[in-house]
Write a protein that holds these residues in place. Structure first.
Motif, PDB file in Angstrom:
ATOM      1  N   VAL A  75       4.646  -2.306   8.356  1.00 27.40           N
ATOM      2  CA  VAL A  75       4.386  -1.601   7.104  1.00 27.40           C
ATOM      3  C   VAL A  75       3.679  -2.560   6.152  1.00 27.40           C
ATOM      4  O   VAL A  75       4.094  -3.713   5.995  1.00 27.40           O
ATOM      5  CB  VAL A  75       5.698  -1.107   6.458  1.00 27.40           C
ATOM      6  CG1 VAL A  75       5.406  -0.409   5.128  1.00 27.40           C
ATOM      7  CG2 VAL A  75       6.447  -0.170   7.398  1.00 27.40           C
ATOM      8  N   THR A  91       2.933  -2.567   2.369  1.00 30.64           N
ATOM      9  CA  THR A  91       3.199  -1.896   1.097  1.00 30.64           C
ATOM     10  C   THR A  91       2.136  -2.280   0.067  1.00 30.64           C
ATOM     11  O   THR A  91       1.852  -3.466  -0.140  1.00 30.64           O
ATOM     12  CB  THR A  91       4.588  -2.275   0.572  1.00 30.64           C
ATOM     13  OG1 THR A  91       5.570  -1.830   1.521  1.00 30.64           O
ATOM     14  CG2 THR A  91       4.866  -1.624  -0.777  1.00 30.64           C
ATOM     15  N   ALA A 100       1.824   2.866   1.216  1.00 26.52           N
ATOM     16  CA  ALA A 100       1.925   1.904   2.319  1.00 26.52           C
ATOM     17  C   ALA A 100       1.037   2.338   3.468  1.00 26.52           C
ATOM     18  O   ALA A 100       0.910   3.536   3.766  1.00 26.52           O
ATOM     19  CB  ALA A 100       3.368   1.786   2.795  1.00 26.52           C
TER      20      ALA A 100
END
Length: 515
Positions: free
Chosen positions: A209, A211, A220
Motif C-alpha cells: 500500500v 498511502t 492510496a
C-alpha cells in the motif's frame, strides 16, 4: 436431493466447495456472474488463511500467483514519487518470528478466484456453475428447494443444506429475514483500476500500500502486480472530491496528481464508487440455510479482515456439514457454527471500523494513524460452543487484537511448533482434515484405546514418535500438558479437548463433542 447448494462464487463459496469435495461431499455451486471477479477487491491473505490453504493443499499454488513476500511493506508520502516519503516493512524478517509455518500473502481476488474456480471444478466436476442465477428459494424443515436460471433455461433443485455466500447484498439473507447490525456508509470510496508504468518508480521500495496524503487528495495506491496494474483508492470524507461527477479525464488527473507524475500515460480499466460498512448478521443460520463470507459479515477494508473471515467460515462449516452428511456427527453439531464464527466476525468488524475512523481522524489532526499488529485477532481467537469442552482456564492475557500467545486451551487454534530441525513439517500439518486428531504425550498409554472408543474418525499421534525431544518440550509447555496428557484437535485445527494428565473418566467427554 443433493447434500449442499452454495450460492456465490467468490473466495468463500469456492473455498467451501473445495473443502467439501475433499471431505467427500458433493456440492453444487451457482454464481450469477459468468466469470470470476475482474476487480482486485480483497488482496491480503492473512497468516491464518494461508494456514487453511496449506491444510487444503493449496498453499504453494496460491503463493505462486501472489506478490513476493518482500513486498509486504507500507509507504507514506505526499505522492508516490515523493523523495521524502517513508517505507515501513512488515514482511518476514521485519518483526519477531510469527508462530506459524506460513505467512501473510498479497494475492488480489482477480488472481485468487480463477485458481480456486479451476481447483473446485476439478474436484466437483459439472457442479461449479457460473452464469447461473438463483431466482427462487423455498425453505422447509428438512431442506431447501431452489430454482435456478442459466441462459433462459430454468431448473429446480432440492438440497439438504444451502450456504449463502452471495456477498454483502445477499438476496438470500433478505429472503430468510436475517437483518444486519452495525454502522453502514461510514465512508464513501472510489476505486480506480488502471494500467500505468509505475513499476520503474517504485522498484527500490515495493510495497503493498502506498498511502498518499496531500491537500484535497487522500488515498492510496494498492499494488496489484507492482508493475503496470494498479488500484487507486480515494476516501471522500469531506468535499474535496465529488465522486459522482468524476469523468475519465478527472480520474486520470487524480492518478497523475497522486503519483506526482503529470505526464504519466494512464490506461483506465474501470472504477467503482462504494460505501464502507462494518456490519454483522443477527444470526448465521436459518434452519437449513447458513450465511458465510460477506453475506454474514461486512468489514471495512482497513485491517484486511473481510475475505479472511470468510475463508475461515468455510473451513469451520465444511467439516461440520461433512460430519453430519457422513453420519458420524449429529445434526446438532451444525448449531455450533453461529456461536463460533459470529463472535469472530463481530470482533473483526469492530476493529476494521476503528482503523478506518482512526485513519480519517488522523487526516484532520495531522497525527499519524494508530498502528498495531493483529496477530491476536488473526491467530488468537477462540471458540466457545458445544463442539469445545471447556476446562475452566482463562484465555491468555494481553491485547486480544494485537497479542497472540500460543496455548493449548480448548477452543484455540493448535500452536505451531516445527517437528524437525529442517522446519519442513509443523504440528499443524499433523491435523487430520477428515476427522479428529489426538496428540498424546510420550507417556499417554491411554491414547492407544481411544480410536476404539470415541465413535468418530480419529488419528492418534504419540508425540515421542513424531517430534524431536526439544520440539516436544516446547510444545508440551505451550499446551499446558504433562507427559501423560493430550489434546484432541478438530479438523479445522482448533482444540476440542485438553487433558493435562491421564483422564480420570476415560473418554466420554470426547464423544459428546459430535453427539
Amino acid at each position: 436431493m443433493v447434500p449442499v447448494v452454495i450460492v456465490g462464487g467468490g473466495p468463500t463459496g469456492l473455498g467451501l466447495a473445495i473443502r467439501l469435495a475433499q471431505l467427500g461431499v458433493a456440492a453444487t455451486l451457482v454464481e450469477r456472474h459468468s466469470d470470476t471477479a475482474a476487480f482486485p477487491k480483497g488482496r491480503a491473505l492473512s497468516i491464518r488463511s494461508m494456514e487453511i490453504y496449506r491444510s487444503w493443499g493449496l498453499e504453494e499454488d496460491v503463493t505462486a500467483v501472489g506478490l513476493p513476500r518482500e513486498h509486504l511493506a507500507f509507504y507514506f508520502g505526499r505522492t508516490l514519487t515523493d523523495p521524502s516519503g517513508s517505507r515501513i516493512v512488515t514482511g518476514p524478517g521485519a518483526r519477531p518470528a510469527v508462530p506459524s509455518p506460513t505467512y501473510t500473502l498479497l494475492c488480489s481476488q482477480d488472481r485468487l478466484e480463477p485458481l480456486l474456480r479451476a481447483y473446485a471444478q476439478r474436484l466437483q466436476p459439472g457442479r461449479i456453475r457460473f452464469g447461473t442465477e438463483l431466482v427462487d428459494l423455498t425453505v422447509g424443515p428438512d431442506g431447501v428447494t431452489v430454482e435456478m436460471s442459466a441462459g433462459g433455461h430454468h431448473e429446480r433443485l432440492r438440497a439438504r443444506y444451502l450456504v449463502a455466500a452471495d456477498g454483502a447484498r445477499s438476496g438470500i439473507r433478505g429472503r430468510v429475514g436475517i437483518a444486519m447490525a452495525g454502522p453502514s456508509g461510514v465512508s464513501r470510496n472510489l476505486n480506480i483500476l488502471f494500467d500505468a508504468d509505475l513499476g520503474q518508480h517504485i522498484a527500490d521500495r515495493p510495497c503493498a500500500v502506498y498511502t498518499i496524503d496531500q491537500p484535497g487528495l487522500h488515498g492510496a495506491f494498492l499494488a496489484v502486480d507492482n508493475q503496470r496494474r494498479w488500484l487507486l483508492n480515494l476516501v471522500a470524507d469531506g468535499d474535496e472530491v465529488d465522486l459522482d461527477r468524476l469523468d475519465d479525464g478527472d480520474c486520470v488527473a487524480l492518478i497523475r496528481a497522486a503519483a506526482g507524475l503529470p505526464d504519466l500515460a494512464v490506461g483506465l480499466v474501470g472504477r467503482q464508487v462504494w460505501h464502507a460498512s462494518a456490519q454483522v448478521a443477527d444470526r448465521f443460520r436459518h434452519g437449513p440455510v447458513f450465511l458465510a463470507g460477506d453475506a454474514a459479515h461486512v468489514t471495512t477494508p482497513y485491517g484486511g479482515f473481510g475475505m479472511n473471515c470468510g475463508i475461515a467460515d468455510a473451513d469451520n462449516l465444511a467439516w461440520k456439514l461433512a460430519a453430519v452428511h457422513h453420519g458420524w456427527a449429529a445434526p446438532a453439531l451444525l448449531d455450533t457454527y453461529d456461536p463460533e464464527r459470529r463472535p469472530v466476525a463481530l470482533a473483526s468488524a469492530v476493529e476494521s471500523h476503528l482503523r478506518l475512523t482512526d485513519t480519517i481522524d488522523a487526516r484532520h489532526t495531522g497525527a499519524p494513524p494508530r498502528g498495531r499488529p493483529s496477530e491476536g485477532l488473526v491467530l488468537g481467537y477462540h471458540y466457545t460452543s458445544a463442539a469445545v469442552i471447556a476446562d475452566g482456564t482463562d484465555p491468555p492475557a494481553g491485547d486480544p487484537v494485537a497479542d497472540y500467545v500460543p496455548t493449548g486451551r480448548p477452543g484455540h487454534r493448535l500452536p505451531h511448533v516445527w517437528l524437525d530441525p529442517e522446519q519442513t513439517r509443523s504440528t499443524l500439518d499433523m491435523v487430520a482434515g477428515d476427522g479428529f486428531t489426538l496428540l498424546a504425550g510420550p507417556a499417554a498409554g491411554w491414547a492407544s484405546t481411544a480410536q476404539r472408543e470415541v465413535g468418530f474418525p480419529l488419528t492418534v499421534h504419540h508425540l515421542d514418535r513424531v517430534m524431536s525431544p526439544s520440539a516436544r518440550t516446547v510444545f508440551l509447555d505451550q499446551c499446558g500438558l504433562h507427559d501423560t496428557g493430550g489434546l484432541l484437535v478438530r479438523p479445522d485445527a482448533h482444540i476440542a479437548w485438553r487433558t493435562p494428565n491421564t483422564p480420570s473418566d476415560g473418554l466420554p467427554a470426547m464423544m459428546n463433542i459430535v453427539r
